[in-house]
Structures are given as structure tokens and as C-alpha cells.
Design an enzyme around this catalytic site. Structure first.
Site, mmCIF file in Angstrom:
data_model
loop_
_atom_site.group_PDB
_atom_site.id
_atom_site.type_symbol
_atom_site.label_atom_id
_atom_site.label_comp_id
_atom_site.label_asym_id
_atom_site.label_seq_id
_atom_site.Cartn_x
_atom_site.Cartn_y
_atom_site.Cartn_z
ATOM 1 N N ARG A 71 -0.984 3.658 -1.033
ATOM 2 C CA ARG A 71 -0.511 2.496 -0.786
ATOM 3 C C ARG A 71 -0.560 1.011 -0.738
ATOM 4 O O ARG A 71 -1.297 0.421 -0.730
ATOM 5 C CB ARG A 71 0.349 2.784 1.882
ATOM 6 C CG ARG A 71 0.772 1.921 1.804
ATOM 7 C CD ARG A 71 2.541 2.228 1.127
ATOM 8 N NE ARG A 71 3.139 3.667 1.304
ATOM 9 C CZ ARG A 71 3.268 4.065 2.553
ATOM 10 N NH1 ARG A 71 4.290 3.459 3.516
ATOM 11 N NH2 ARG A 71 3.812 5.126 2.756
ATOM 12 N N MET A 72 0.442 1.088 -1.657
ATOM 13 C CA MET A 72 0.468 -0.759 -2.372
ATOM 14 C C MET A 72 0.284 -1.530 -0.784
ATOM 15 O O MET A 72 0.740 -1.390 -0.105
ATOM 16 C CB MET A 72 1.563 -1.007 -2.909
ATOM 17 C CG MET A 72 1.266 -2.905 -2.822
ATOM 18 S SD MET A 72 3.567 -2.537 -3.112
ATOM 19 C CE MET A 72 3.223 -4.472 -3.440
ATOM 20 N N HIS A 73 -0.999 -2.529 -1.294
ATOM 21 C CA HIS A 73 -1.647 -3.757 0.034
ATOM 22 C C HIS A 73 -1.484 -4.815 -0.472
ATOM 23 O O HIS A 73 -3.279 -4.326 -1.741
ATOM 24 C CB HIS A 73 -2.242 -2.230 0.856
ATOM 25 C CG HIS A 73 -3.702 -2.537 -0.213
ATOM 26 N ND1 HIS A 73 -3.977 -1.283 -0.699
ATOM 27 C CD2 HIS A 73 -4.938 -2.884 0.400
ATOM 28 C CE1 HIS A 73 -5.040 -0.767 -1.208
ATOM 29 N NE2 HIS A 73 -5.511 -1.839 -0.306
ATOM 30 N N MET A 74 -0.952 -5.769 -0.041
ATOM 31 C CA MET A 74 -1.543 -6.867 -0.509
ATOM 32 C C MET A 74 -2.431 -7.492 0.376
ATOM 33 O O MET A 74 -2.522 -7.425 2.228
ATOM 34 C CB MET A 74 -0.690 -7.601 -0.498
ATOM 35 C CG MET A 74 -0.686 -9.330 -1.347
ATOM 36 S SD MET A 74 0.353 -10.716 -1.494
ATOM 37 C CE MET A 74 0.865 -11.358 0.682
#
Length: 193
Positions: A110-113
DNA sequence: GTTCTAGAAC
DNA sequence: GTTCTAGAAC
């Protein structure tokens, strides 16, 4: 107690076929009220489970986007919402320098910044890999991802060779010219800033 | 991503 | 002898 019997004691949860892989951990944290810092229709902000600085949050889309490498032009507005939330978080931490960006090779799904303070003072910051993940070009600033997406419609992966060399970068303080000999020396030095 | 620990570095 | 790092985890 022997190491072997320790393993057996937790076998049901850690070794069973149905145990979730560690790389799915963010999906669990997103649902955990104790981890959630703020939430909108499209985005969840959680506290990093192993913070690498005094402030360390993760900004994660509700949509099932595996990583920055799955982004396309239609995600520009999502990223713009990321920035609005980042500005909001900055305004809540007036005396702390926060930076926002992505790991070039993420470990967790899951894309995370990352939204992290530049003090880098934390007991969870332990290894050279930790350090170089946030202080070399392995850390891709938010603005770079947004402009690359706007300009080319996708985000390009880095080569395994570049990944390897970035992780092998000699230790260098992120706030001054100091070059520590090892991690304990770096962590001691960070306390003086 | 973390934990653990062998053996390198000191 | 102790500290520190780096690679395996089935």
C-alpha cells in the site's frame, strides 16, 4: 527457556499458514484507531509503528494502490490532497521541520508517504539502512513524485544497482557536515543539534 | 518492515 | 573482550 520452545509457544499466530505477511502490516494499522492520526474519505494518516524521528507519520490512500509505481495521471488529485494534509500537519507542529516523501524501494505494501521530522532522534532508528532510507536520494521528496507524475504520467523505478549504492552511502549527518564513524556515534551527535 | 546473532571491527 | 554491522528468516 530455550529459543526453540519460545518459537513453539507463538507458533499459532506467527507460523501458521494463515498468518499475515509482515509486508501487509500497514493495512492492519490503517484500521487500528490507536494508530490513526487523521482521516478523510480518500486518505488515512497513521503514526509509524517504528518511528525514525520525534514525529513520523505515514499518509496512505484508502484506495488499494500498491505503491508509487502504480500511480498514473488520474492520481494527481489524490497527491494534491496528500499535500493539503501535509500542510495541515505542518501547521500543527509549528516548531518542527517536517519533510514529506516516499522510499524509492518500499518494503511495505500500500502506497505510503512518510511525514517525518528532520531531528531523526528515535530509539527505533538503529541501522545504516534506516539512516540512508531517509537521508539519501532513496528518499524521494513529495514534490518530485508529483512533478514526475504530471510530466510523464508514471513514476520510474530505480535500478537495483542504484538501490545498492544508496544503501551503502557512508554515514553523513543530515543537518551538518559531520561524518560519523558508526551508528552509535551518529545517534549521539544528533542529540547535539 | 523487524529480529536475531555470527563474526568483523575495534 | 566488547561493540557493531550485515545477512538470514523455509
Amino acid at each position: 527457556m530455550s529459543k526453540r520452545s519460545n518459537e513453539n509457544a507463538t507458533e499459532t499466530e506467527s507460523k501458521s499458514k494463515h498468518a499475515k505477511h509482515w509486508s501487509l502490516g500497514l493495512l492492519e494499522s490503517m484500521k487500528d484507531p490507536k494508530s490513526i492520526v487523521k482521516q478523510t474519505k480518500n486518505v488515512v494518516v497513521i503514526r509509524d509503528k517504528y518511528p525514525k524521528a520525534k514525529v513520523h507519520y505515514l499518509m496512505i490512500p484508502t484506495d488499494s494502490i500498491n505503491s508509487i509505481y502504480k500511480l498514473n495521471s488520474e492520481h494527481v488529485s489524490l497527491l494534491e490532497e496528500f499535500n493539503e494534509l501535509f500542510e495541515e500537519i505542518k501547521s500543527e507542529h509549528s516548531n518542527i521541520n517536517l519533510i514529506a516523501g516516499f522510499h524509492a524501494v518500499p518494503s511495505m505494501q500500500r502506497m505510503h508517504m512518510h511525514v517525518i521530522s528532520n531531528d531523526m532522534i528515535s530509539p527505533c532508528l538503529k541501522t545504516k539502512v534506516h539512516w540512508n532510507s531517509f537521508t539519501t536520494k532513496f528518499f524521494i521528496p513529495y514534490k518530485d513524485i508529483l512533478s514526475e507524475l504530471k510530466e510523464s504520467g508514471s513514476v520510474k523505478k530505480i535500478s537495483p544497482e542504484l538501490h545498492k549504492s544508496l544503501m551503502a552511502t557512508p554515514l553523513q549527518c543530515n543537518q551538518c557536515s559531520f561524518k560519523p564513524k558508526n551508528m552509535p556515534q551518529l545517534k549521539e551527535h544528533l542529540l547535539t543539534h
